[in-house]
Design an enzyme around this catalytic site. Structure first.
Site, mmCIF file in Angstrom:
data_model
loop_
_atom_site.group_PDB
_atom_site.id
_atom_site.type_symbol
_atom_site.label_atom_id
_atom_site.label_comp_id
_atom_site.label_asym_id
_atom_site.label_seq_id
_atom_site.Cartn_x
_atom_site.Cartn_y
_atom_site.Cartn_z
ATOM 1 N N ASP A 179 105.306 -43.130 102.399
ATOM 2 C CA ASP A 179 104.463 -44.199 102.918
ATOM 3 C C ASP A 179 103.458 -43.514 103.857
ATOM 4 O OD1 ASP A 179 103.269 -46.549 103.557
ATOM 5 O OD2 ASP A 179 105.076 -47.564 104.261
HETATM 6 C C1 BGC Z 1 102.156 -49.603 104.140
HETATM 7 C C2 BGC Z 1 102.271 -49.470 102.634
HETATM 8 C C3 BGC Z 1 100.893 -49.288 102.038
HETATM 9 C C4 BGC Z 1 100.221 -48.099 102.687
HETATM 10 C C5 BGC Z 1 98.832 -47.851 102.156
HETATM 11 C C6 BGC Z 1 101.336 -48.481 104.755
HETATM 12 O O1 BGC Z 1 101.087 -48.705 106.105
HETATM 13 O O2 BGC Z 1 103.439 -49.621 104.713
HETATM 14 O O3 BGC Z 1 102.890 -50.606 102.107
HETATM 15 O O4 BGC Z 1 100.987 -49.141 100.666
HETATM 16 O O5 BGC Z 1 100.121 -48.323 104.077
HETATM 17 O O6 BGC Z 1 97.956 -48.802 102.589
#
Ligand code: BGC
Length: 784
Positions: A283
């Site tokens: 993530d």
């Molecule tokens: C989130 C993810 C997301 C990623 C990209 C993160 O902060 O937890 O769900 O896909 O950002 O935007």
């Protein structure tokens, strides 16, 4: 020259020119094997491929994007991430985009409004799960995948499928359910839908990521059994059934190890036991050790920070990161790139069929709405009804939650517009007043902190006098009550799970004024998750949960309110009577570990903390039904405008061998065409292991049944469906004894049941000790 000599000369010439060619042209992805391409890569190139292109958050003094990367124009503006191209080897950059409810990209590029890039805002994940219909999730996935492909996106960062451990989880709206089977099946269907377009998915956030509080540094402490049966099970189903191209590891730690740095999670379990073939990405800014991540099988670091690439190169040079692990990570990434639309040179149009998207969004939205109450047949409304449409959310509908799960959609159909589109009449002065009120309130509220939700608007008061005037002029009151939540923040109990005093007063005033005139009151819940209902539900005649229904929300709610669509959604989570009834009420969202230094220097911050999952496997209905705690509305509950009866539950055998088939007939015994969700629960004998009162093991939705029509549904139960995870033997075990197969319309409303006997204990799957907590957790246990 003889023929042989001529041939030999030609072969020699060919070989020599091949050699010359391979000296000048390195192996090319797609033309040579992946192994040849990997063999030709330098360590720097491998690191470059595994570290994303970066996301510039403009933090002073922090290098987030290299000067070189800054020069490389984004293929899809506003997409969440992309990988590095290595042109020398024919490796293109691929683009990754959020998020579950649609393609999240910038709708306007470089200020040029003559051409826009809007994407359809589909309903939230919770609503899809509430449809209990895998074909609905599949259609939505299909629609999203098409838009992704037409916008040049290669992988959708979706679906999000963490378990609703607690109703306050800030991102529950993106997730599906408190039940892993429902989550897993809906996710798998969504994945298949997206991927049928040749676009990948990334199921997220793997795993046990059930809160937003200190989300980047929170340690989820839980038992192996709770992990296997509740928090990993949905992912297991999605991986095995859906075959996602990628998995996104979660921010949190699991029993002391960052999910993105856990070889047990990412290699032994995900690849070894479940057979996952794609690549794993972090993530965004997750974890604290890029080398440990790659070594663990977390192949791609997103969004990528230049320092990570340097760390990787030196780790390979000094032997901290094995060449085998590095090459394996690179191979997995290349295998996905090979399938991508970009690699295949797909000529995307930048003009997806948004009309088709909005049609899918509208249909899906109405399929997942849940009718909680409908006394005196308050609903459906006749199209001649004059409505007093109340509540700011009737005019300013929340289409979806906030953060990466939000979509830049072109419009949101409000409820007032939706009802007007169907020719209903309502008090127009209310529209003017509310619209003005919403505009004023929005202008006045403080600017939100970056990434956080703005403060919710205060509901506009409705006095008893005003309610009485409205009751004179109209036939029915419809009050929409709204809630929003999103990334970074969990919800609150006061004035979020519970109603504000203002909202209570409105319901009381409207109820007494309309009921005095023999007129009905309907409440529409525009929410992402449960709210308290016990204190006010008796004051109203009907309650419809519209969830956060996407850009076509107003039309879809109107479809259900007017009976154009007969509601067939069921709750994918329990609506507890009080927050204090929630089994994790005391341990959610955990506590900060005071004095413990931060373990990461990620830009999203947070503090080290821990969440102890003491309720173990007893979450949601598994808790309420086992411990006899009566919820406001139980898991699986939902009404229809018609009635259904069940008959003839038959098992292929009452003795379990390898599998058993259950059939049951469902009859529409009412007067309106409708669909019924049929839920199959299994109650297992309690021998050595404690068991929940019952667990969902299969479900299906009927087709649209006309009055009097019936449908026979078939379910198959395998040995794994009978099994629980026994940490003592690290195995899925079905214990001998009498099981009960129960078919019902909710988890507490069982219509038919049949016994099923298992003669001997059955070891269904042997595993190994994985992800175990370092100390024994005193888990909640039923007394019998
Ligand atoms: C989130 C993810 C997301 C990623 C990209 C993160 O902060 O937890 O769900 O896909 O950002 O935007």
């Amino acid at each position: 020259m003889t023929k042989q000599l001529a041939l030999a000369t030609t072969v020699l010439l060919l070989v020599t020119s091949q050699q010359l060619l391979s000296q000048t042209t390195p192996p090319q992805l797609g033309k040579n094997t992946v192994a040849e391409v990997v063999a030709a890569m330098t360590n720097e190139e491998k690191a470059l491929l595994l570290v994303g292109m970066g996301m510039d958050l403009h933090i002073p003094g922090v290098e987030m994007v290299t000067a070189e990367d800054k020069k490389s124009p984004e293929k899809v503006a506003g997409a969440a991430g992309r990988t590095h191209a290595i042109p020398r080897l024919g490796i293109p950059s691929i683009t990754l985009s959020d998020g579950p409810a649609g393609v999240r990209i910038d709708p306007i590029r470089n200020g040029d409004t003559s051409k826009t890039y809007y994407a359809t805002g589909f309903p939230i994940g919770t609503l899809l799960a509430a449809s209990w219909d895998t074909s609905v999730a599949n259609r939505v996935g299909l629609g999203i995948g098409k838009e992704a492909r037409e916008y040049g996106v290669d992988v959708m960062l979706a679906p999000a499928m963490n378990i609703h451990r607690n109703p306050l989880g800030g991102r529950n709206f993106e997730y599906y359910s408190e039940d892993p089977l429902l989550s897993g099946m809906i996710a798998a269907a969504y994945v298949k839908g997206v991927q049928s377009n040749g676009v990948g998915t990334s199921i997220k956030h793997f795993a046990a990521n059930n809160q937003e509080f200190n989300r980047m540094q929170s340690n989820s402490i839980l038992s192996e059994r709770a992990l296997r049966e509740i928090y990993l099970k949905g992912f297991e189903i999605a991986v095995k059934e859906g075959q996602p191209w990628t998995v996104m590891s979660s921010y949190n730690l699991i029993n002391g190890t960052y999910a993105s740095q856990s070889p047990e999670l990412l290699t032994t379990l995900l690849r070894g036991e479940w057979g996952f073939k794609g690549f794993v990405m972090t993530d965004w800014f997750g974890g604290n050790d890029p080398v440990a991540q790659l070594q663990a099988g977390n192949d791609m670091l997103m969004p990528g920070v230049p320092g990570q690439a340097r760390d990787i190169v030196s780790a390979v040079e000094n032997g901290k990161l094995s060449k085998e692990a590095l090459d394996q990570d690179v191979t997995r990434v290349l295998n996905v790139i090979l399938q991508s639309p970009t690699f295949k040179n797909y000529k995307y149009s930048n003009q997806p069929d948004l009309k088709a998207g909005s049609q899918i969004a509208r249909e899906a939205a109405s399929e997942g709405m849940v009718l909680l109450k409908n006394d005196g047949k308050a609903l459906p409304l006749s199209t001649r009804t004059r409505i007093a449409l109340l509540g700011i959310s009737s005019y300013d509908l929340t289409a979806g939650g906030s953060g990466s799960g939000d979509v830049n959609k072109k419009y949101v159909v409000s409820l007032t517009e939706g009802l007007a589109n169907q020719g209903l009449t309502f008090d127009d002065s209310l529209r003017t007043i509310y619209t003005q009120y919403v505009t004023d309130q929005k202008a006045r509220r403080p600017k939100p902190q970056p990434f956080h939700l703005p403060q919710p608007l205060t509901e506009m008061a409705v006095s008893l006098d005003q309610a009485q005037l409205l009751a004179n002029e109209t036939d029915v009151a419809v009050f929409t009550l709204g809630r929003n939540s999103g990334e970074f923040d969990d919800r609150a109990v006061e004035n979020d799970f519970t109603l504000t005093s203002n909202e209570h007063t409105i319901i009381e005033n409207v109820s007494s004024a309309f009921h005095a005139k023999g007129k009905k009151v309907v409440v529409v819940l525009n929410v992402g998750g449960p709210i308290e209902t016990v204190s006010w539900r008796s004051l109203v005649d009907a309650i419809l949960i519209a969830w956060q229904p996407g850009q076509e929300g107003g039309n879809a709610i109107a479809d259900v309110l007017t009976g154009k669509v007969n509601p067939s959604g069921k709750l994918p989570m329990t609506f507890p009577s009080a927050y204090s009834d929630v089994p994790s009420a005391k341990t959610f969202p955990g506590k900060e570990l005071l004095g413990k230094p931060s373990t990461t220097n990620n830009p999203f911050g947070g503090k080290p903390s821990e969440a102890l999952y003491e309720e173990g496997i007893y979450i949601g209905y598994r808790y309420y039904n086992t411990f006899a705690v009566k919820p406001a509305y139980e898991f699986g509950y939902g009404l229809s405008y018609t009635d259904f009866s069940y008959k003839d539950l038959k098992l292929s055998s009452n003795r379990f061998q390898k599998s058993v088939t259950a059939t049951v007939s469902v009859i529409n015994s009412g007067k309106t065409a409708g669909k019924e969700v049929v839920e199959l629960y299994l109650s297992a004998p309690r021998q050595k292991l404690s068991k929940p009162e019952s667990e969902l093991r299969a479900f299906a939705k009927t087709r649209l049944l006309q009055p009097g029509e019936s449908q026979t549904l078939t379910f198959t139960l395998t040995a794994k469906d009978l099994a629980s995870y026994d940490p003592a033997t690290s195995a899925w075990v079905a214990e001998a004894g009498r099981y009960k197969v129960m078919v019902g319309t909710s988890s507490r409303n069982i219509k038919q049941s049949a016994p099923l006997d298992l003669a001997q204990d059955l070891v269904v799957e042997k595993s190994q000790r994985l992800l175990a907590p370092s100390e024994t957790i005193k888990e909640l246990q039923p007394t019998n």
